[in-house]
Design a protein around this motif. Structure first.
Motif, PDB file in Angstrom:
ATOM      1  N   ALA A   1       0.846  -1.212   0.000  1.00  0.00           N
ATOM      2  CA  ALA A   1       0.000   0.000   0.000  1.00  0.00           C
ATOM      3  C   ALA A   1       0.871   1.248   0.000  1.00  0.00           C
ATOM      4  CB  ALA A   1      -0.939   0.002   1.199  1.00  0.00           C
ATOM      5  N   ALA A   2       1.532   1.492  -1.105  1.00  0.00           N
ATOM      6  CA  ALA A   2       2.294   2.720  -1.269  1.00  0.00           C
ATOM      7  C   ALA A   2       1.382   3.832  -1.775  1.00  0.00           C
ATOM      8  CB  ALA A   2       3.436   2.497  -2.255  1.00  0.00           C
ATOM      9  N   THR A   3       1.856   5.049  -1.701  1.00  0.00           N
ATOM     10  CA  THR A   3       1.079   6.197  -2.177  1.00  0.00           C
ATOM     11  C   THR A   3       0.674   6.013  -3.641  1.00  0.00           C
ATOM     12  OG1 THR A   3       2.163   7.706  -0.628  1.00  0.00           O
ATOM     13  CG2 THR A   3       1.136   8.689  -2.573  1.00  0.00           C
ATOM     14  N   THR A   4       1.578   5.473  -4.447  1.00  0.00           N
ATOM     15  CA  THR A   4       1.263   5.273  -5.862  1.00  0.00           C
ATOM     16  C   THR A   4       0.146   4.246  -6.053  1.00  0.00           C
ATOM     17  OG1 THR A   4       3.100   3.680  -5.948  1.00  0.00           O
ATOM     18  CG2 THR A   4       3.552   5.930  -6.706  1.00  0.00           C
ATOM     19  N   ASP A   5       0.084   3.245  -5.179  1.00  0.00           N
ATOM     20  CA  ASP A   5      -0.987   2.252  -5.255  1.00  0.00           C
ATOM     21  C   ASP A   5      -2.346   2.893  -4.993  1.00  0.00           C
ATOM     22  OD1 ASP A   5       0.800   0.095  -5.669  1.00  0.00           O
ATOM     23  OD2 ASP A   5       1.176  -0.025  -3.513  1.00  0.00           O
ATOM     24  N   ILE A   6      -2.380   3.758  -4.002  1.00  0.00           N
ATOM     25  CA  ILE A   6      -3.649   4.407  -3.651  1.00  0.00           C
ATOM     26  C   ILE A   6      -4.055   5.386  -4.743  1.00  0.00           C
ATOM     27  CG2 ILE A   6      -4.799   5.883  -1.943  1.00  0.00           C
ATOM     28  CD1 ILE A   6      -3.018   4.503   0.150  1.00  0.00           C
ATOM     29  N   GLU A   7      -3.083   6.101  -5.302  1.00  0.00           N
ATOM     30  CA  GLU A   7      -3.378   7.002  -6.422  1.00  0.00           C
ATOM     31  C   GLU A   7      -3.976   6.225  -7.588  1.00  0.00           C
ATOM     32  OE1 GLU A   7       0.450   8.681  -7.154  1.00  0.00           O
ATOM     33  OE2 GLU A   7       0.113  10.430  -5.856  1.00  0.00           O
TER      34      GLU A   7
ATOM     35  N   ILE B   1      -7.595   5.001  -6.727  1.00  0.00           N
ATOM     36  CA  ILE B   1      -8.555   6.114  -6.793  1.00  0.00           C
ATOM     37  C   ILE B   1      -8.855   6.449  -8.247  1.00  0.00           C
ATOM     38  CG2 ILE B   1      -8.840   8.597  -6.378  1.00  0.00           C
ATOM     39  CD1 ILE B   1      -7.286   8.205  -3.758  1.00  0.00           C
ATOM     40  N   LYS B   2      -7.815   6.546  -9.073  1.00  0.00           N
ATOM     41  CA  LYS B   2      -8.010   6.898 -10.488  1.00  0.00           C
ATOM     42  C   LYS B   2      -8.831   5.832 -11.205  1.00  0.00           C
ATOM     43  CE  LYS B   2      -5.489   8.463 -14.603  1.00  0.00           C
ATOM     44  NZ  LYS B   2      -6.272   7.673 -15.554  1.00  0.00           N
ATOM     45  N   PHE B   3      -8.582   4.564 -10.906  1.00  0.00           N
ATOM     46  CA  PHE B   3      -9.314   3.481 -11.561  1.00  0.00           C
ATOM     47  C   PHE B   3     -10.809   3.611 -11.298  1.00  0.00           C
ATOM     48  CE2 PHE B   3     -11.307  -0.715 -11.410  1.00  0.00           C
ATOM     49  CZ  PHE B   3     -10.975  -1.223 -12.654  1.00  0.00           C
ATOM     50  N   PHE B   4     -11.186   3.791 -10.049  1.00  0.00           N
ATOM     51  CA  PHE B   4     -12.606   3.871  -9.718  1.00  0.00           C
ATOM     52  C   PHE B   4     -13.226   5.197 -10.157  1.00  0.00           C
ATOM     53  CE2 PHE B   4     -11.406   0.588  -6.464  1.00  0.00           C
ATOM     54  CZ  PHE B   4     -12.124  -0.432  -7.052  1.00  0.00           C
ATOM     55  N   THR B   5     -12.424   6.246 -10.184  1.00  0.00           N
ATOM     56  CA  THR B   5     -12.929   7.540 -10.676  1.00  0.00           C
ATOM     57  C   THR B   5     -13.183   7.476 -12.177  1.00  0.00           C
ATOM     58  OG1 THR B   5     -11.742   8.738  -8.935  1.00  0.00           O
ATOM     59  CG2 THR B   5     -12.480  10.011 -10.838  1.00  0.00           C
TER      60      THR B   5
ATOM     61  N   GLY C   1     -12.051  14.042  -7.423  1.00  0.00           N
ATOM     62  CA  GLY C   1     -11.585  14.974  -6.403  1.00  0.00           C
ATOM     63  C   GLY C   1     -10.962  14.353  -5.168  1.00  0.00           C
ATOM     64  N   LEU C   2     -11.116  13.045  -4.962  1.00  0.00           N
ATOM     65  CA  LEU C   2     -10.560  12.427  -3.770  1.00  0.00           C
ATOM     66  C   LEU C   2      -9.035  12.395  -3.854  1.00  0.00           C
ATOM     67  CD1 LEU C   2     -11.115  10.885  -1.089  1.00  0.00           C
ATOM     68  CD2 LEU C   2     -11.042   8.775  -2.435  1.00  0.00           C
ATOM     69  N   THR C   3      -8.361  12.796  -2.769  1.00  0.00           N
ATOM     70  CA  THR C   3      -6.902  12.793  -2.730  1.00  0.00           C
ATOM     71  C   THR C   3      -6.393  11.631  -1.878  1.00  0.00           C
ATOM     72  OG1 THR C   3      -6.753  14.185  -0.747  1.00  0.00           O
ATOM     73  CG2 THR C   3      -6.925  15.313  -2.888  1.00  0.00           C
ATOM     74  N   VAL C   4      -5.134  11.302  -2.057  1.00  0.00           N
ATOM     75  CA  VAL C   4      -4.507  10.253  -1.254  1.00  0.00           C
ATOM     76  C   VAL C   4      -4.550  10.617   0.225  1.00  0.00           C
ATOM     77  CG1 VAL C   4      -2.329   9.074  -0.761  1.00  0.00           C
ATOM     78  CG2 VAL C   4      -3.017   9.496  -3.122  1.00  0.00           C
ATOM     79  N   GLN C   5      -4.354  11.911   0.528  1.00  0.00           N
ATOM     80  CA  GLN C   5      -4.353  12.363   1.911  1.00  0.00           C
ATOM     81  C   GLN C   5      -5.734  12.185   2.558  1.00  0.00           C
ATOM     82  OE1 GLN C   5      -2.989  14.084  -0.686  1.00  0.00           O
ATOM     83  NE2 GLN C   5      -0.904  13.465  -0.095  1.00  0.00           N
ATOM     84  N   GLN C   6      -6.784  12.398   1.789  1.00  0.00           N
ATOM     85  CA  GLN C   6      -8.134  12.180   2.309  1.00  0.00           C
ATOM     86  C   GLN C   6      -8.432  10.699   2.530  1.00  0.00           C
ATOM     87  OE1 GLN C   6     -10.064  14.505  -0.989  1.00  0.00           O
ATOM     88  NE2 GLN C   6     -11.473  15.091   0.644  1.00  0.00           N
TER      89      GLN C   6
END
Length: 359
Positions: A316-322, A325-329, A337-342
């Motif tokens: 679960a690296a930052t790039t994985d979460i990015e 998020i992009k896949f589902f968006t 609009g969802l960010t990794v930090q959120q």
């Protein structure tokens, strides 16, 4: 609209597990009354001379358990034997689990990444903190389904409306089928139950975990069923089974968070260290004996290890979460609009990985 089944869909295998309905494609929203999330910070888990605070008592909620859950179950067992009190209820509907996290009824869960992201985007007090398993999902169906358009009119079973596997399947259909391709969508909770329904001739295609896909397409069934799409190969960077937690609990119990993630990571590494799959097989026999097939468990366990589905590096690296998020968006399952930090707080996992060292 109700979908009517012909006689082949009437057996008892799924009578208690299936909800038949027309399937809207909107993601399940988080409760509107959710409390605001509290940010956790690196300082909260910084090394100190004194033990970090933690009640040693919390709840980890599961959806239907299969081989993918065994490392986490063993980690919890290790902690319980060391003085923790960790409850592990099983609740089939992922949206109810996420509501429980948001409302503080449960503290930790895993395996329903899309629901976590939707809730976090609505400012719910939930954050991704790790990854239970890398992408193992498949689309498995009758042998006559050779391409996406062959699903037209076929009975296609999902877990629930809000399940991440449902979202993956619908995005695959959107990207690979003609607009006129319309399968009949139904819900059957549990990958193993969907596999049983497929083999019983009640459905034509379903999202199955890797172990259930192997069991379904092995031996005498090899000519009857096939893996139509392998998401573990096609979407390796997608993380559908992340671990998430209530942010208030995270801020007040950093010691518990670190202990849980440490034991999960240790179990993952122990699984991967045994390339024969024997250790994973032993965990499956211990924790999910009803979900395995004695004829295929050796092959299944070895496949999980070869594919490194249990992440030794946290997964679960930052790039994985990015990417997730992009896949589902991009697929329309998540608003923009969802960010990794959120969505996440990887402070705890990074602290664990630093302490344990390289895998």
């Amino acid at each position: 609209m109700r979908i009517r089944f012909n006689g082949r869909a009437a057996s008892l295998v799924v009578s208690a597990a299936m909800v038949v309905t027309a399937c809207p494609s909107a993601a399940t929203p988080a409760p509107t009354a959710a409390p605001s999330a509290k940010a956790t910070t690196a300082a909260s888990v910084a090394p100190t001379a004194a033990p970090l605070p933690g009640s040693k008592k919390f709840t980890v909620a599961f959806t239907s358990r299969g081989i993918s859950s065994v490392a986490m179950m063993e980690a919890i067992d290790v902690l319980n034997k060391a003085g923790y009190t960790i409850d592990t209820p099983e609740i089939a509907q992922s949206n109810l689990i996420v509501e429980g996290i948001v409302n503080g009824q449960f503290q930790v869960t895993s395996g329903t990444t899309l629901s976590f992201l939707v809730a976090a985007q609505k400012n719910g007090p939930i954050r991704t903190i790790g990854n239970r398993l890398n992408n193992e999902w498949t689309l498995t169906g009758i042998s006559s389904i050779q391409k996406c358009d062959d699903t037209n009119g076929k009975i296609w079973a999902h877990h629930t409306e809000s399940a991440v596997s449902t979202a993956m399947a619908r995005i695959w259909l959107k990207n690979n089928c003609a607009a006129t391709t319309k399968p009949q969508e139904v819900y059957i909770q549990g990958s193993d139950v969907r596999a049983a329904a497929l083999k019983a001739g009640q459905i034509d295609i379903a999202e199955l975990e890797l172990g259930d896909a192997y069991n379904t397409t092995a031996g005498a069934n090899a000519s009857k069923f096939r893996i139509v799409a392998n998401f573990s190969a096609d979407l390796p960077n997608l993380k559908p089974s992340m671990i998430a937690a209530n942010t208030d609990w995270l801020s007040k119990n950093p010691g518990d968070v670190l202990a849980l993630l440490t034991e999960i990571t240790k179990q993952n590494r122990k699984i991967n260290a045994d390339t024969t799959g024997a250790y994973l097989k032993s965990l499956a026999q211990k924790w999910v004996p009803k979900a395995i097939d004695a004829n295929t468990i050796d092959t299944v366990a070895k496949a999980y290890v070869e594919k490194k589905l249990f992440p030794s590096d946290g997964g679960a690296a930052t790039t994985d979460i990015e990417y997730t998020i992009k896949f589902f968006t991009d697929g329309g399952s998540l608003d923009k609009g969802l960010t990794v930090q959120q969505a996440s707080d990887l402070t705890f996992l990074n602290t664990v990985l630093k302490a344990l060292g390289p895998a």
